[in-house]
Write an enzyme that holds these catalytic residues in place. Structure first.
Site, PDB file in Angstrom:
ATOM      1  CG  HIS A  39      -2.102  -0.837   1.110  1.00 18.30           C
ATOM      2  ND1 HIS A  39      -3.281  -0.391   0.558  1.00 18.30           N
ATOM      3  CD2 HIS A  39      -2.319  -2.121   1.452  1.00 18.30           C
ATOM      4  CE1 HIS A  39      -4.173  -1.365   0.580  1.00 18.30           C
ATOM      5  NE2 HIS A  39      -3.608  -2.436   1.111  1.00 18.30           N
ATOM      6  CB  THR A  70     -10.248   5.164  -1.959  1.00 18.80           C
ATOM      7  OG1 THR A  70      -9.983   5.437  -0.579  1.00 18.80           O
ATOM      8  CG2 THR A  70      -9.535   3.898  -2.376  1.00 18.80           C
ATOM      9  CE  LYS A  72     -13.956   6.744   0.130  1.00 16.31           C
ATOM     10  NZ  LYS A  72     -13.321   7.051   1.433  1.00 16.31           N
TER      11      LYS A  72
END
Ligand SMILES: *Cc1c(COP(=O)(O)O)cnc(C)c1O
Length: 754
Positions: free
Chosen positions: A311, A598, A602
């Site tokens: 990540h 992320t 959205k």
């Protein structure tokens, strides 16, 4: 009375109209449990175990009702009885079982797994107080416990216990289970482990507690402050509790389905979410050894079963544990880790690939790459950087293991649940197929030139801005004008995400207004961010933004044009209010540093335009929407990587060479700021920006200021053109559905059964 109302009446023990909110909430929780139990399925073939130290699940009631297909019916029954579903939702506490994007990703994945009818459970820890609740005192962050384990909790206690040896003592990990309902899909579970002996009264002031009393403190908090040794050790213990219990659960469930352990990889797929669960590798090898399987075969079984997601390339986030910690906490694993290290050194003599390095530290990511069959990055650019620089030596060794899985978000929560107005409008225009097949959002492009549709999209945005304004006033006592442009930067506070660039840009705008150069449109800039308790500079940036907000508010000449709102305690619930109301989404990390993001997805899905650098998934967003529908600025990742390699970046040269930069940085400790600001804190931040600026804020300063100005002009001058850009963003967001991401993982890595 329909069947649903009848069942609710039974569960309440009285007519719905007479039940109080608490009783009704409890009844709805039971109803959801019943309905989700009906959707559990027998597993055939491979089942996924997604092990993660974080699951930032958010409130669950509405989402479960939506996924079970009874949201509208429940709301109608309640309404008839004079009850309000929204008010019941407020009774639910949000579990803060995650820091940010990584934990939220895990939650989105669980939703998509169940929706796609794939057998896949989450495995993690049941932290009693999660991360922390953020409060502002004198405009500085204070951490307090964030309890979520109410009398009625989604996590159901089970009788299932697993023994776990740590530091020479035996503990019993108890399993708690939360049902995860898919949208018109099956029910899976989130399995959370905890110790019965944990004692909440151990907490002193704020979130501090005695870190040595393991049996009493182990799962009090997510990632306790690891700035000291006791905190770091506690993390090792937490991780081992999680993976040892997980490994036993997996072996147990697989055996029940007929697995003889030699064939474990036919029954289980394990995804290691970042390095926190890495000890599952030696732990499984150890447990398989106890079942009579030899070391070499066990290594092969585990490699075939496990896969690893990377990540981040930030070095400080790639865990390296001193051998001494592991010897103290998990002595039973050390012989196995040493054998794995010897195997790795046989395969590759480059010290950069070693598991145990010269300083006797154990590199968790290296163990993951050697002893799993797949290593994936989380956006195209991130995977490319992993392969070409950070992990290039591993890519040469195992080219077949590396692959990309661009992150995604669940549209059930981040569209249907948080933005019902937009959802209804989309259904009206393109039908409701996009709810399960996100690629259908592209049909919206048909309406690109339709002024009535564009106007309607802007009306919806206005209503969501009004709703956010009302919520801000009610929950935080802040007044905002919903007719202004709303810019939002909400995400963890970290220097690489560069909230400090936004800060400097706002100071610049302040000077412009003071000089009579008025902006094209009044703007409110929202921030939402928690800083890690021991991350000093991050907390200093919060302070500076709060203080700057005071400066603006106190000056009528400025406040007419510019307002800063720092939302307290940013979490999923706040995100659900903020994101649908956003015009301009600030995604301004230093190129190459944000693995994916992320939040950016959205915002896009809810019709905000991105102001961002070519970083993480911003790159893919830009490709999908085209240059004219996004505001990109700043250095490229290659330029940044080159600058780091050359080691010749000098913030001071930029500070001394650019009067606008100097003016903005000097302002931090000027008279205006010191009216409500702390001199020492602001001075420290100033010194950091001039003397270090490790994330290269200053080279991007002018490009940022110009690009934001252009976005504001576009917004002010041609609303129809702006609305068209928003429409294109919504239409192209389908790729970022976590349903797509999960389908990719399943096709390339997991190959799950049904
Ligand atoms: C999505 C989300 C994040 C991640 O935001 P990024 O901008 O990708 O870092 C963090 N916190 C919450 C509450 C979120 O919902």
């Amino acid at each position: 009375m329909n069947r649903l109302e009848q069942r609710l009446t039974e569960l309440c023990g009285c007519p719905v109209a007479q039940a109080d909110d608490q009783t009704l909430y409890r009844a709805l929780l039971m109803l959801v449990r019943e309905k989700s139990r009906d959707k559990c399925q027998v597993v055939h073939g491979r089942k996924l175990y997604y092990i993660s130290a974080e699951f930032l699940i958010g409130k669950l009631l509405s989402n479960n009702l939506i996924n079970l297909g009874i949201y509208d019916e429940v709301r109608a029954v309640l309404q008839n009885a004079g009850k309000d579903l929204a008010r019941l939702e407020e009774l639910e506490a949000e579990p803060s079982l995650g820091n940010g994007g990584l934990g939220r990703l895990a939650a989105c994945f669980l939703d998509s797994l169940a929706t796609l009818n794939l057998p896949g459970d989450g495995v993690g820890l049941r932290y009693h107080f999660g991360l922390f609740r953020q409060k502002f005192v004198n405009d500085r962050q204070k951490e307090t416990p964030d309890p979520w384990l109410q009398q009625e909790s989604w996590a159901e206690k089970t009788d299932i216990l697993f023994p776990v040896q740590m530091g020479g003592k035996e503990f019993a990990a108890r399993l708690y289970r939360l049902p995860v309902t898919g949208y018109e899909g099956r029910t899976n579970y989130l399995n959370l482990f905890d110790l019965d002996s944990v004692d909440e009264s151990l907490i002193n002031e704020g979130i501090s507690f005695d870190k040595t009393a393991l049996a009493q403190n182990l799962t009090l908090f997510l990632y306790p402050d690891d700035s000291d040794e006791a905190g770091r050790k506690l993390r090792v213990y937490q991780q081992y509790l999680m993976v040892s219990a997980a490994a036993q659960l997996i072996l147990c469930e697989s055996a029940e389905r007929g697995c003889c352990y030699h064939d474990l990889a036919d029954y289980a797929a394990i995804q290691i979410n970042d390095t926190h669960p890495s000890m599952v590798i030696p732990e499984l090898i150890r447990l398989l050894g106890e079942k009579g399987i030899g070391f070499d075969e066990a290594v092969q079984i585990v490699t075939d079963t496990c896969a690893y997601t990377n990540h981040t390339i930030l070095a400080e986030a790639l865990e390296k544990w001193p051998r001494a910690y592991l010897e103290e906490a998990v002595p039973q694993l050390m012989p196995i880790i040493e054998k794995l290290d010897a195997l790795a050194k046989e395969r590759c003599d480059d010290p950069a690939c070693a598991i145990i390095d010269e300083q006797d530290r154990v590199h968790m990511a290296h163990m993951d790459i050697h002893f799993t069959h797949s290593t994936n990055g989380v956006a195209a650019l991130h995977t490319q950087i992993l392969k070409s620089s950070e992990l290039a030596h591993f890519d040469r060794l195992y080219p077949e293991k590396f692959n990309n899985k661009t992150n995604g978000i669940t549209f059930r929560r981040w569209l249907m649940s948080c933005n019902p107005l937009l959802t209804d409008e989309l259904c009206r225009l393109i039908g409701d197929g996009f709810k399960k097949d996100a690629s259908q959002l592209k049909k919206l492009l048909f309406y690109k030139e339709d002024e009535a549709v564009l106007r309607r999209l802007m009306e919806i945005k206005d209503q969501n801005k009004q709703a956010l304004s009302v919520w801000m006033h009610k929950t935080q006592g802040v007044s905002v004008d919903p007719t202004r442009l709303f810019s939002i930067q909400s995400k963890r506070l970290h220097e690489y995400k560069r909230q400090q660039l936004n800060l400097l840009g706002l100071i610049h705008q302040y000077f412009e207004i003071k000089a009579g150069h008025l902006p094209p449109v009044p703007m409110t800039c929202f921030f939402g961010a928690k800083a890690a308790p021991a991350y000093t500079i991050a907390k200093d940036i919060i302070h500076a933004l709060r203080v700057l907000s005071n400066v603006f508010a106190a000056d009528p000449e400025v406040s007419r044009w510019l307002q800063i709102v720092f939302v307290e305690n940013y979490n999923v619930t706040a995100a659900e209010k903020m994101i649908p109301a956003c015009d301009l989404s600030e995604q301004i990390s230093l190129a190459s540093k944000e693995a994916s993001g992320t939040g950016n997805m959205k915002f896009m899905l809810n019709g905000a335009l991105t102001l961002g650098t070519m970083d993480g998934a911003n790159v893919e967003i830009a490709q999908l929407v085209g240059d004219e529908n996004i505001y990109i600025f700043g250095q490229s990742s290659q330029q940044v990587i080159r600058r780091y390699a050359a080691g010749d970046y000098s913030a001071r040269e930029w500070y001394e060479g650019d009067p606008n930069i100097r003016r903005a940085i000097d302002f931090l400790t000027g008279e205006q700021m010191l009216k409500t600001g702390d001199r020492e804190v602001l001075r420290r931040l100033q010194n950091e920006l001039i003397g270090k600026d490790w994330f290269q804020t200053l080279p991007d300063f002018n490009a940022y200021v110009l690009r934001r100005r252009q976005a504001m002009e576009d917004y002010a001058v041609s609303p129809m053109l702006w609305a068209k850009k928003c429409l294109v963003n919504i239409a192209q967001a389908g790729y970022f559905s976590s349903d797509r991401t999960i389908a990719d993982y399943d096709r390339d890595i997991w190959h799950l059964g049904q």
